[in-house]
Design a protein around this motif. Structure first.
Motif, short mmCIF file in Angstrom:
data_model
loop_
_atom_site.label_atom_id
_atom_site.label_comp_id
_atom_site.label_asym_id
_atom_site.label_seq_id
_atom_site.Cartn_x
_atom_site.Cartn_y
_atom_site.Cartn_z
N VAL A 143 -88.75 -44.56 -35.06
CA VAL A 143 -87.41 -43.95 -35.69
C VAL A 143 -86.94 -42.79 -34.56
N SER A 144 -87.88 -41.96 -34.24
CA SER A 144 -87.45 -40.97 -33.33
C SER A 144 -88.71 -40.68 -32.41
N ARG A 145 -88.59 -39.71 -31.68
CA ARG A 145 -89.75 -39.34 -30.72
C ARG A 145 -90.96 -39.26 -31.49
N TYR A 146 -90.78 -38.60 -32.46
CA TYR A 146 -92.23 -38.23 -33.16
C TYR A 146 -92.11 -38.65 -34.86
N SER A 147 -91.34 -39.91 -35.02
CA SER A 147 -91.46 -40.37 -36.21
C SER A 147 -91.33 -41.92 -36.20
N ALA A 148 -92.00 -42.59 -37.08
CA ALA A 148 -91.97 -44.08 -37.16
C ALA A 148 -91.90 -44.45 -38.85
N ALA A 149 -91.28 -45.63 -38.94
CA ALA A 149 -91.43 -46.33 -40.13
C ALA A 149 -92.59 -47.27 -40.40
N MET B 153 -81.86 -49.76 -39.51
CA MET B 153 -82.12 -48.76 -39.43
C MET B 153 -80.90 -47.91 -38.88
N THR B 154 -80.39 -46.58 -39.52
CA THR B 154 -79.30 -45.98 -39.13
C THR B 154 -79.66 -44.68 -38.33
N GLY B 155 -78.63 -44.19 -37.87
CA GLY B 155 -78.82 -42.71 -37.12
C GLY B 155 -78.87 -41.56 -38.20
N SER B 156 -78.54 -42.02 -39.56
CA SER B 156 -78.75 -40.87 -40.51
C SER B 156 -80.30 -41.13 -40.98
N GLY B 157 -81.09 -42.00 -40.73
CA GLY B 157 -82.49 -41.87 -40.92
C GLY B 157 -82.75 -42.88 -42.13
N MET B 158 -81.79 -43.68 -42.32
CA MET B 158 -81.85 -44.42 -43.53
C MET B 158 -82.52 -45.77 -43.08
N ASP B 337 -82.54 -31.73 -41.83
CA ASP B 337 -82.22 -31.45 -40.44
C ASP B 337 -83.84 -31.59 -39.78
N GLU B 338 -84.86 -30.93 -40.26
CA GLU B 338 -86.41 -31.25 -40.00
C GLU B 338 -86.68 -32.50 -39.81
N ILE B 339 -86.08 -33.23 -40.90
CA ILE B 339 -86.51 -34.67 -40.87
C ILE B 339 -85.76 -35.71 -39.90
N ILE B 340 -84.64 -35.51 -39.78
CA ILE B 340 -83.63 -36.50 -39.00
C ILE B 340 -82.95 -35.48 -38.04
N GLY B 341 -82.28 -34.41 -38.37
CA GLY B 341 -81.54 -33.77 -37.54
C GLY B 341 -81.83 -33.44 -36.22
N LEU B 342 -83.00 -33.05 -36.04
CA LEU B 342 -83.51 -33.03 -34.93
C LEU B 342 -83.56 -34.13 -33.96
N ASP B 343 -83.58 -35.42 -34.64
CA ASP B 343 -83.57 -36.60 -33.83
C ASP B 343 -82.12 -36.83 -33.40
N LYS B 344 -81.22 -36.34 -33.97
CA LYS B 344 -80.13 -36.68 -33.27
C LYS B 344 -79.86 -35.95 -31.81
N ASN B 345 -80.57 -34.93 -31.62
CA ASN B 345 -80.60 -34.30 -30.28
C ASN B 345 -81.49 -35.19 -29.20
N ASN B 346 -82.18 -36.02 -29.80
CA ASN B 346 -83.25 -36.64 -28.85
C ASN B 346 -83.30 -38.40 -29.28
N PRO B 347 -81.93 -38.78 -29.16
CA PRO B 347 -82.04 -40.30 -29.47
C PRO B 347 -83.04 -40.96 -28.75
N ASP B 348 -83.87 -41.83 -29.04
CA ASP B 348 -84.87 -42.38 -28.19
C ASP B 348 -85.50 -43.73 -28.96
N ASP B 349 -84.94 -44.66 -28.62
CA ASP B 349 -85.24 -45.95 -29.01
C ASP B 349 -85.91 -46.71 -27.96
N GLU B 350 -86.71 -47.87 -28.65
CA GLU B 350 -87.41 -48.38 -27.75
C GLU B 350 -86.69 -49.37 -26.92
N GLU B 351 -85.74 -49.99 -27.30
CA GLU B 351 -85.09 -51.15 -26.71
C GLU B 351 -83.96 -50.48 -25.84
#
Lengths: 351, 351
Positions: A143-149, B153-158, B337-351
DNA sequence: GTTAGCACTCTGGCACCTCGAGTGCTAACA
DNA sequence: TGTTAGCACTCGAGGTGCCAGAGTGCTAAC
């Protein structure tokens, strides 16, 4: 104590009228119902005896009689004429259910809604018992750098996801190792067989990644637990609040009681196999006095699985509602088999 | 029309007493409240004027006065002293919310539960508005020979899944092509931007597999629609049924009204940005006469997003409940924000 | 065993009464 | 001019009595 034929006819007629009107039934109405075969005085005598036997009671001296729980019991077990659903009714149910098809859990939930709406009672259902389902597949998705589903797919067609946060950034390699290990260890296992020790044993199996993946293992364990749990859905509670047979306070108290899900669980899981009707005080729960429960089980792959039923006032049209619920159960089983049942015969996974 | 200082003091004292007792407040009690500064007759004169101004009303001639919606409005806007939450209360809320952390939707739902329980009202929340969220990733997972699950999977963590049945057996190759195409076309798109035409255009892009994959495209479209939809959760309705300020019938009618989710949607989405308190008849909905709504928005990544609030009787301890709800909103925002907010700053997908 | 008839019982609705709480108004007061 | 004491008034809650209607239980006759 065998009931004479005339007493049976009187009792049946009385219940029929009572179910229709909700008012205490007097002797005069019954004379009409029985085509004037006997006079009202005779009926009164018979009614007095039925009352003595515990089948009838009067709210007060100068009112008609209403059937007791015992009378409904007798009625359901031997007196009533089941009324079959019309072809239209069946088709209607089938189409409504098929709209929700796709996913067993949604199907059951929708059945709950439809049942509540058509009966005007509250409807309860349990999801297919995934307790004994096997794991088909586990996916680990970043899902992110340090989270996964984590995604869990079971043989009963259920899909569940849960997000897991790691303590720090996690490498792709770690996630891949985790995914491989989880699938290798648990594919084919029954949900009910997976305990904390088994999951913990993976820590070593993961080698260098054991520690960083620990949060994922906890999440996996929670996911399994949650998936194995029987879920109960209760719909149409508002119907009870609007039902003329409940005064608002009784309805409220009933709803409060039903909100304790463990009570519901006990009621539903106690259903042996066929149909079960619990009438008022038979349940021994004072909160359910004055209410009846009709529950049956739907089949999944030919075997009894989840439950479906309704909760409503004592005065229900049992002769009609019972066949209806049975039809719902059959229909759910049929559709669910279409969705996943057939898959059981053709297990076919990619890995 | 400015209120004299004494009138303000009287009105404030009256509301405080009324909020505590729920009974109409008579002039004698107020004399005590104001330290015998003036006599009851004076208070009566003032009250008569306040009544004429529309701030007070009497249930009947020989009863005390109760504040009107206008009085509460004035009270909230300028008279009341906000009472801050204790350190303990805050810690309690934080721990309860953190227990549910992991997934934004679960967090909000749990917040709803906790809020309902602590306030004794019904709590409403909307999930984070995924309407404007972007698609991060789409997975296509085989379930059986002719069915597959789509995962979004969305950017809002859903995370959302939906199962799709094909008309016949489907090849791995087809699923892979589908997966590639979906990701290629839709990754990065906003959910709100995806319409039927865009999805349909994929049929040609899929080439030879266009036709067999058609059911999956339909499913995908439904999944997107469903995910973009604002979900409203309403918890603690039973609280309203038990609340002394509602007679059972009014509570029932209110619940019936609230069950129409589109009404709720309208109420919640109309919240501009800060706090919003709708008092009784201000809502123009007769069903909400006698009820108040306090709603605010929680932030996600610093921007106002979903809503959280309570619905309860007019007589609420606004001075206390408003800060409580605001704290809930802040806490949700922080945890989310702790859960997903921070992820917004570090988008990081595998593909 | 069945029936007609009648006295009896109980509820629900209505009218009536009383008590207590709290007001509005008036006249006196500072 | 603003405040106060005093008193008549109003209204609801709760209790009582009464009446009509519905339905029964019982008795005596068929």
């Amino acid at each position: 104590m065998e009931l004479g034929e005339r007493k049976q006819r009187i009792l049946t007629a009385l219940i029929d009228v009572y179910v229709r009107t909700g008012e205490p039934v007097g002797s005069k109405v019954l004379v009409d119902m029985l085509d004037n075969a006997v006079s009202s005085a005779t009926i009164r005598n018979e009614m007095a005896e039925l009352a003595a036997m515990g089948y009838l009671e009067q709210p007060h001296t100068s009112a008609g009689r209403i059937p007791t729980a015992a009378a409904f019991r007798l009625y359901i077990d031997s007196l009533m004429d089941r009324r079959a659903l019309s072809e239209d009714d069946r088709r209607e149910i089938d189409t409504q259910l098929k709209r929700a098809a796709g996913d067993p859990e949604k199907l059951v939930e929708e059945a709950s809604n439809v049942l509540a709406e058509t009966t005007g009672c509250a409807a309860v259902t349990t999801t297919p018992s995934s307790y004994a389902a096997d794991i088909r597949r586990i996916e680990v998705l970043r899902v992110s750098r340090y989270s996964a589903a984590l995604l869990l797919m079971t043989g009963s067609g259920m899909l569940r996801t849960r997000v897991c946060r790691f303590d720090s950034d996690i490498e792709n390699e770690a996630l891949e190792t985790l995914s491989r290990a989880l699938n290798e260890y648990f594919c084919g296992s029954l949900l009910s067989d997976i305990g904390l020790p088994q999951v913990q044993s993976l820590v070593t199996a993961l080698g260098a990644y054991g520690l960083v993946c620990a949060p994922a293992l906890t999440t996996f364990y929670q996911l399994v637990q949650e998936s194995a749990e029987l879920e109960i859905s209760l719909k149409g509670q508002l119907n009870l609040l609007h039902h003329p047979d409940y005064d608002p306070v009784r309805a409220r108290d009933l709803l409060t009681f039903l909100a304790q899900r463990d009570m519901l669980t006990r009621l539903l899981t106690a259903v042996p196999k066929g149909l079960r009707v619990v009438i008022g005080s038979e349940s021994k729960r004072p909160e359910l006095d004055g209410s009846s429960i009709i529950v049956t089980r739907y089949k999944l792959g030919g075997r009894p699985d989840g439950s479906i039923g309704i909760i409503g006032p004592l005065r229900m049209d049992y002769a009609f509602e019972i066949p209806r619920i049975e039809y719902f159960a059959r229909s759910i089983g049929r559709i669910m088999d279409e969705i996943i049942g057939l898959d059981k015969n053709n297990p076919d996974d990619e890995e």
